[in-house]
Design a protein around this motif. Structure first.
Motif, PDB file in Angstrom:
ATOM      1  N   LEU A   1      -7.514   2.914  -3.852  1.00  0.00           N
ATOM      2  CA  LEU A   1      -7.191   1.525  -4.188  1.00  0.00           C
ATOM      3  C   LEU A   1      -8.437   0.778  -4.669  1.00  0.00           C
ATOM      4  O   LEU A   1      -8.372  -0.017  -5.616  1.00  0.00           O
TER       5      LEU A   1
ATOM      6  N   THR B   1       0.815  -1.221   0.000  1.00  0.00           N
ATOM      7  CA  THR B   1       0.000   0.000   0.000  1.00  0.00           C
ATOM      8  C   THR B   1       0.848   1.270   0.000  1.00  0.00           C
ATOM      9  O   THR B   1       0.332   2.347  -0.313  1.00  0.00           O
TER      10      THR B   1
ATOM     11  N   SER C   1      -1.728  -6.819   3.112  1.00  0.00           N
ATOM     12  CA  SER C   1      -1.443  -5.551   3.783  1.00  0.00           C
ATOM     13  C   SER C   1      -1.506  -5.676   5.304  1.00  0.00           C
ATOM     14  O   SER C   1      -2.254  -6.504   5.847  1.00  0.00           O
TER      15      SER C   1
END
Length: 700
Positions: A452, A415, A438
């Motif tokens: 995202l 990320t 993540s």
């Protein structure tokens, strides 16, 4: 009990008929299996003569001469070629050692005659001295013509030693079969050759590093007792100086001799000198587990007050790991969840179908915004991002050459990868649906998460390694748990799919059910419990304080899995031996099973030598030799298992030995393999045997 590779066996087979070509192959196969499982110095003799007495005399001569030259531990006398196998030999040896006995024998149910006799070889030497060549196979009531083996047994028993009948218990009649491709070709050996732990764990490099680590760990201690007065102790003693208070050894020849300012004494002296030392350093190599048990017997409760150091690492004796600054949360501890709603995922479609995964993994680099204490890549020197062009090239390769349909983008922490939005969009454009692995810290920011989502992330595989303060400790992140809560709150608000990874350690083991509860109640679709794998830079480290024994974790894990079954949450357990999962085997994913979890990675692309993945590489020159894709996956699984895991003696007769990894090398070196409990029955070669009954969610 000695290691199997230390046991020398003489296998003697007086044949009643001229051996056929098939018999010779059986004998060669049996010897190959025996010399790989036991010592490579085992011996095998067979002979046929129309005179049964003469036949046996010649065989016995050979055995006695080989014993004189090499020193045998056991004689196995097997007149019936079809009645002897390695599992039975190991079964009989264990019973002889445990009871203890001088020997055991089995009798054929068809003929009533002796089929297998196992005796300690020392009795054969005494037997020869008493009876001599002509008396070996005759007694006063049996001239040996009809039943020379019965006369042999009667004479052995007359020596006064305990030789008892044995009822065969072994159900598995051969080693765990090795993977052989192509199957139409005949191979020798037909089993998986055993790895000798001594050589595997203590090669030259590991030995030197271990000596240095042992010296470093010992040097800071004030009052030390050395167990063993051999080569290692002689190297360590000058470094310890005045800290060395006592040296013990079981060898009578060494006891009473001077040793660097002290005198070698028996280990029993440790109990009398209990107040003179606070640390015991074990110096013999590959006998640490055996010596620790012996020390516990000698010292009793006092053992738990001492620090014990050895080549298998520093051992803490309490059930809780001792970590500076760690907070171990009990099962009753409440944790903050902010404004989270209890909102489980609904309308999930599930399936029992098991097909090879079409998911790839794409590494963007190893930079991260937290520092998990157990990170695979904690010791990885390269901390830079891959370029966007490199990542796109990997993605294109996965989609076009390996026909992957999904991709896990990982790091490091993807990320915070500078080009993550462009990469996600590109993957979608070429038909490769992206998921992000993540730690959720960046996802606590709504703007980041929505970007995202808009770029096309299908779902997030999130690291929830603990609850509350324990999470902050394990991840070395300030306010880490608060970021987790914020990220999950964002998932709920914007209806974003997420799954959970949890690495199991000594620190979070009591929280496993809490983690499963948190995941289910707040929308997690799947939870993966991952056994801590000491790979990469962790391989040689033997004092990993957050590492727990499998048997310490199993009770808490079963409790969590029972909860998952109750609420209908898909749970998977990675890299834990099946025997630690009894009752939940359908959730157990070792390397042979990984390929059949559609959320796991395709070995073909993962192990490709055309990418930058930190994985073993397999060239196209090997891939093209394999006709079936299933065969390629199981080949990759077995190759990785052979290099990263250890299958101990018990594993080699386990019915699940073909589909189970066993124990990680570092784990076996540190804790040993006493915990494993083999399964009885016929060998299972289908990697989906258990997992095909598990209900797994279907991605839309």
């Amino acid at each position: 009990m000695r290691k199997t590779y230390e046991i020398r066996i003489a296998l003697a087979m007086p044949l009643s008929n001229e051996p056929t070509a098939e018999d010779i192959v059986k004998i060669h196969d049996l010897y190959a299996a025996m010399s790989h499982f036991f010592s490579y110095e085992c011996r095998c003799f067979w002979h046929f003569d129309t005179d049964p007495i003469k036949c046996r005399q010649e065989i016995m001569k050979a055995e006695l001469i080989e014993d004189f030259n090499y020193g045998m531990d056991y004689l196995f006398w097997a007149p019936d070629l079809n009645s002897i196998n390695v599992p039975l030999m190991w079964e009989m040896i264990k019973r002889i050692d445990a009871e203890p006995l001088t020997g055991l024998y089995t009798v054929s149910k068809d003929t009533g005659k002796l089929s297998v006799l196992a005796v300690c070889n020392e009795i054969i030497v005494r037997f020869n001295r008493k009876y001599g060549l002509n008396g070996w196979f005759r007694t006063e009531n049996n001239n040996g013509d009809d039943n020379p083996d019965a006369a042999f047994l009667e004479n052995l028993t007359a020596l006064g030693d305990t030789i008892l009948p044995h009822e065969k218990k072994t159900q598995v009649t051969t080693h765990v079969p090795a993977l052989r491709i192509p199957a139409v070709v005949n191979y020798l050996p037909k089993f998986h050759p055993r790895a000798h732990p001594l050589y595997k764990q203590h090669n030259l490099t590991t030995f030197i590093l271990s000596i240095l680590e042992l010296a470093s760990a010992s040097k800071n201690k004030k009052n030390i007792a050395l167990y063993g007065a051999g080569t290692v102790s002689n190297a360590l003693a000058p470094l310890l100086g005045d800290s060395l208070k006592l040296v013990v050894d079981r060898n009578d020849d060494l006891c009473g001799k001077p040793f660097y300012g002290t005198t070698v004494v028996k280990p029993e002296s440790l109990k009398d000198s209990i107040n003179d030392f606070d640390t015991i350093v074990i110096t013999p190599i590959a006998r640490e587990m055996e010596i620790r048990k012996y020390l516990k017997e000698i010292l009793g409760a006092s053992y738990d007050t001492k620090t014990v150091i050895g080549f298998d690492g520093l051992v803490t004796h309490s059930s809780d790991v001792k970590l500076t600054g760690s907070t171990i949360i009990s099962k009753e501890t409440h944790y903050e969840t902010g404004n989270l709603q209890i909102k489980p995922s609904d309308k999930l479609i599930t399936t029992n179908e098991r097909k090879l995964t079409k998911r790839a993994v794409l590494y963007v680099g190893y930079l991260c915004n937290i520092k998990c204490i157990f990170c695979y890549y904690a010791h990885t020197p390269a901390k830079n991002w891959h370029t966007l062009e490199e990542c796109k090239a990997d993605a294109y390769l996965y989609r076009t050459e390996y026909k992957n349909e999904w991709v896990d983008i990982t790091g490091g922490e993807p990320t915070i990868y500078p080009h993550i939005l462009d990469l996600v969009k590109y993957c979608n454009d070429i038909g490769l649906k992206p998921s992000l692995i993540s730690n959720m810290r960046a996802l606590a920011n709504v703007e980041t998460l929505l970007k995202l989502k808009d770029a096309g992330v299908y779902d997030f595989l999130c690291s929830v390694h603990a609850i509350g303060e324990t999470y902050d400790f394990l991840t070395k992140s300030k306010d880490g748990w608060k970021h987790v809560i914020s990220a999950v709150e964002n998932f709920q608000k914007y209806d974003i799919k997420w799954r959970v990874n949890c690495t199991m350690t000594a620190v979070n083991k009591t929280q496993l059910k809490d983690i499963a509860t948190f995941s289910y109640q707040h929308g997690g679709r799947v939870i993966n419990f991952i056994s801590y794998n000491p790979f990469e830079g962790w391989t040689l480290k033997m004092d990993i304080d957050f590492q727990a024994r499998h048997t310490d974790i199993s009770p808490y894990l079963r409790e969590a899995l029972d909860y998952c079954d109750e609420v209908g949450l898909e749970a998977n357990v990675r890299y834990l031996p099946f025997c630690m999962m009894r009752g939940h085997e359908n959730k157990c994913y070792n390397y042979p099973q990984l390929s059949y979890d559609h959320h796991e990675w395709d070995f073909c692309s993962w192990f490709s030598d055309k990418t930058r993945n930190p994985s073993p590489k397999t060239s196209d020159g090997i891939r093209c030799l394999i006709d079936k894709e299933e065969d390629l996956h199981i080949l990759e699984a077995h190759k990785f298992r052979r290099t990263a895991f250890e299958q101990c003696d018990k594993c080699r007769f386990c019915a699940l030995g073909f589909i189970c990894d066993g124990i990680a090398n570092q784990y076996a070196g540190r804790f040993g393999t006493d915990e494993v409990i083999p399964y009885d029955g016929d060998f299972i070669k289908d990697p989906t045997f258990f997992i095909r009954t598990q209900k797994k969610i279907v991605d839309e």
